[in-house]
Scaffold this motif. Structure first.
Motif, short mmCIF file in Angstrom:
data_model
loop_
_atom_site.label_atom_id
_atom_site.label_comp_id
_atom_site.label_asym_id
_atom_site.label_seq_id
_atom_site.Cartn_x
_atom_site.Cartn_y
_atom_site.Cartn_z
N ASP A 293 1.08 -1.35 -0.10
CA ASP A 293 0.08 0.15 0.01
C ASP A 293 0.94 1.12 -0.05
O ASP A 293 0.84 2.26 0.71
N ALA A 294 1.80 1.31 -0.93
CA ALA A 294 2.74 2.45 -1.21
C ALA A 294 2.99 2.80 -2.60
O ALA A 294 2.63 1.82 -3.59
N ASP A 295 3.27 4.00 -2.86
CA ASP A 295 3.72 4.52 -4.15
C ASP A 295 5.05 3.74 -4.60
O ASP A 295 5.76 3.46 -3.74
N TYR A 296 5.18 3.45 -5.95
CA TYR A 296 6.24 2.76 -6.54
C TYR A 296 6.68 3.44 -7.85
O TYR A 296 5.81 3.64 -8.24
N GLU A 297 7.54 2.93 -8.36
CA GLU A 297 8.21 3.38 -9.72
C GLU A 297 9.00 2.21 -10.31
O GLU A 297 9.93 1.85 -9.31
N PHE A 298 9.00 2.04 -11.75
CA PHE A 298 9.89 0.79 -11.87
C PHE A 298 11.37 1.91 -12.52
O PHE A 298 11.11 2.67 -12.99
N VAL A 299 12.22 0.86 -12.05
CA VAL A 299 13.61 1.17 -12.16
C VAL A 299 14.29 0.48 -13.40
O VAL A 299 14.84 0.87 -14.60
N ASP A 300 13.68 -0.56 -13.51
CA ASP A 300 14.35 -1.75 -14.70
C ASP A 300 13.11 -2.71 -14.71
O ASP A 300 12.92 -3.53 -13.79
N VAL A 301 12.74 -2.84 -16.00
CA VAL A 301 11.62 -3.76 -16.03
C VAL A 301 11.67 -4.27 -17.78
O VAL A 301 11.69 -3.52 -18.53
N PRO A 302 11.58 -5.36 -18.01
CA PRO A 302 11.87 -5.93 -19.38
C PRO A 302 10.71 -5.66 -20.19
O PRO A 302 9.60 -5.38 -19.61
N SER A 303 10.96 -5.68 -21.34
CA SER A 303 9.73 -4.95 -22.27
C SER A 303 8.74 -5.93 -22.32
O SER A 303 7.52 -5.36 -22.25
N GLU A 304 9.03 -7.17 -22.36
CA GLU A 304 7.70 -8.10 -22.25
C GLU A 304 6.88 -7.88 -21.05
O GLU A 304 5.74 -8.08 -21.20
N VAL A 305 7.71 -7.80 -19.84
CA VAL A 305 6.71 -7.69 -18.80
C VAL A 305 5.94 -6.32 -18.75
O VAL A 305 4.89 -6.32 -18.44
N LEU A 306 6.81 -5.20 -19.30
CA LEU A 306 6.12 -4.21 -19.17
C LEU A 306 4.69 -4.19 -20.34
O LEU A 306 3.67 -3.72 -19.85
N HIS A 307 4.84 -4.70 -21.21
CA HIS A 307 3.69 -4.85 -22.41
C HIS A 307 2.70 -5.68 -21.68
O HIS A 307 1.46 -5.19 -21.91
N GLU A 308 2.87 -6.53 -21.04
CA GLU A 308 1.70 -7.41 -20.16
C GLU A 308 1.22 -6.64 -18.96
O GLU A 308 0.11 -6.64 -19.01
N LEU A 309 1.90 -5.84 -18.31
CA LEU A 309 1.34 -4.85 -17.10
C LEU A 309 0.64 -3.81 -17.81
O LEU A 309 -0.46 -3.63 -17.24
N ARG A 310 0.88 -3.31 -18.86
CA ARG A 310 0.04 -2.32 -19.58
C ARG A 310 -1.12 -2.73 -20.15
O ARG A 310 -2.04 -2.04 -20.02
N GLY A 311 -1.07 -3.98 -20.57
CA GLY A 311 -2.33 -4.71 -21.10
C GLY A 311 -3.31 -4.87 -19.82
O GLY A 311 -4.44 -4.59 -20.09
N ARG A 312 -2.90 -5.38 -18.69
CA ARG A 312 -3.63 -5.55 -17.56
C ARG A 312 -4.20 -4.30 -17.05
O ARG A 312 -5.49 -4.08 -16.74
N ASN A 313 -3.30 -3.30 -16.95
CA ASN A 313 -3.82 -1.92 -16.44
C ASN A 313 -4.74 -1.57 -17.41
O ASN A 313 -5.84 -0.66 -16.71
N ALA A 314 -4.55 -1.62 -18.62
CA ALA A 314 -5.54 -0.96 -19.42
C ALA A 314 -6.97 -1.43 -19.52
O ALA A 314 -8.18 -0.79 -19.41
N ARG A 315 -6.97 -2.92 -19.10
CA ARG A 315 -8.28 -3.52 -19.03
C ARG A 315 -8.90 -3.14 -17.48
O ARG A 315 -10.10 -2.88 -17.73
N GLU A 316 -8.29 -3.18 -16.38
CA GLU A 316 -8.48 -2.78 -15.17
C GLU A 316 -9.23 -1.22 -15.38
O GLU A 316 -10.26 -0.94 -14.72
N ALA A 317 -8.49 -0.33 -16.18
CA ALA A 317 -9.00 1.02 -16.00
C ALA A 317 -10.22 1.07 -17.02
O ALA A 317 -11.28 1.80 -16.64
N ARG A 318 -10.43 0.24 -17.92
CA ARG A 318 -11.68 0.27 -18.90
C ARG A 318 -12.63 -0.27 -17.79
O ARG A 318 -14.14 0.36 -18.05
#
Length: 325
Positions: A293-318
């Motif tokens: 339950d804290a703010d965070y930011e990515f320092v290093d994340v593989p592109s394939e992981v980032l792509h999956e996270l963005r897809g998940r967040n987009a579905r949740e936001a919708r």
């Protein structure tokens, strides 16, 4: 020398905590003679504890299955409830709880009477667990406890193993000297020395079946580097089974260590905690970081992981947008 009652209770605790004790070792631990140990063993037998004698070289005393669970005294329903709860916790993702549950489960099942073990097995077979689809791969509780006891007692272990397809290794029977059980992320791994391949190996517990302890005992080898957990994480990284993700969490580093330190590397940072996770499923990031339950930011994340996270967040936001319209 301790009085008879105190010494007998200490003997009982030692028998519970180890699979097989030589009489000389027990005498040394209790600061008494082997003759006195034999008399104390007879007292325990008179009280109903099934202490077995193993003759010959490497023999000694051990507490057989079927005894009560000292110093606790529980009825049959309570014993079955304890085993069932420990099995559930042993397969769970909670940091620290799963590992402690495996140790406790190994001790309880070692002295559980066959009738109660069958009841616990039947209860597990007829139970349905409702989850959210994010659970770790199922791990057989029997495999966990068998491996835990083999690690504790330094006993050779054999089992059938089905490696990952990319490992280019055929399924088959493995013969190992087990050292440690290590939880990483949402999975359990067994670190062991493979006797047929003459090298250290890391085995996923959910791919392990039909584990059997053998009679041969061994002196535990020292894992390269001296740290079992670090060796397992490095072997997973080298095998490319997981992705490395670095996250800066704006929270107290000690709190972060307490919550997820068992499953990640946590370093102090001027702005909070720098966390390095080895993951094979992007969903684990949300589980780990979300628990803080804290703010965070990515320092290093593989592109394939980032792509999956963005897809998940987009579905949740919708979904959230539609819920509010």
């Amino acid at each position: 020398m301790a009085d008879t009652t105190t010494r007998t209770l200490k003997l009982l605790a030692l028998l519970q905590a180890h699979r097989l004790w030589a009489a000389a070792d027990l005498a040394a631990r209790l600061d008494t003679t082997e003759r006195t140990v034999r008399r104390d063993v007879e007292r325990l037998r008179d009280l109903g504890y099934p202490v077995e004698s193993v003759r010959g070289a490497g023999g000694g005393y051990q507490l057989a299955p079927g005894g009560s669970m000292p110093p606790l005294v529980v009825d049959e329903e309570e014993a079955v409830a304890i085993v069932t709860a420990l099995r559930s916790a042993a397969s769970g993702p909670a940091a620290g709880l799963a590992e402690a549950s495996v140790r406790a489960l190994a001790k309880v099942t070692q002295v559980l009477p066959p009738k109660l073990r069958r009841r616990a097995d039947a209860l597990r077979a007829m139970s349905v667990t409702v989850g959210d689809g994010d659970e770790a791969p199922a791990v057989d509780a029997e495999a966990l406890t068998t491996a835990a006891l083999a690690c504790r007692d330094a006993t050779e272990l054999t089992f059938h193993y089905a490696p990952a397809a990319r490992a280019q290794s055929a399924p088959g029977r493995r013969r190992v000297e087990p050292l440690r059980l290590v939880p990483v992320g949402r999975r359990w791994y067994l670190l062991a020395y493979d006797l047929d391949r003459h090298d250290w190996r890391t085995f996923r517990l959910d791919r392990l079946r039909d584990a059997r302890p053998e009679k041969r005992r061994f002196n535990p080898r020292t894992v390269p580097g001296g740290d079992a957990a670090a060796y397992v994480r490095n072997s997973l990284r080298a095998g490319r089974e997981q992705h490395a993700v670095v996250v800066l969490i704006h929270a107290d580093a000690e709190l972060v260590r307490q919550r997820i330190g068992r499953h990640a590397e946590v370093a102090d940072h001027p702005d909070g905690a720098l966390v390095t996770m080895q993951i094979d499923d992007a969903r684990w990031i949300g589980v780990a970081v979300g628990s803080l339950d804290a703010d965070y930011e990515f320092v290093d994340v593989p592109s394939e992981v980032l792509h999956e996270l963005r897809g998940r967040n987009a579905r949740e936001a919708r979904a959230l947008y539609l819920a509010g319209s």
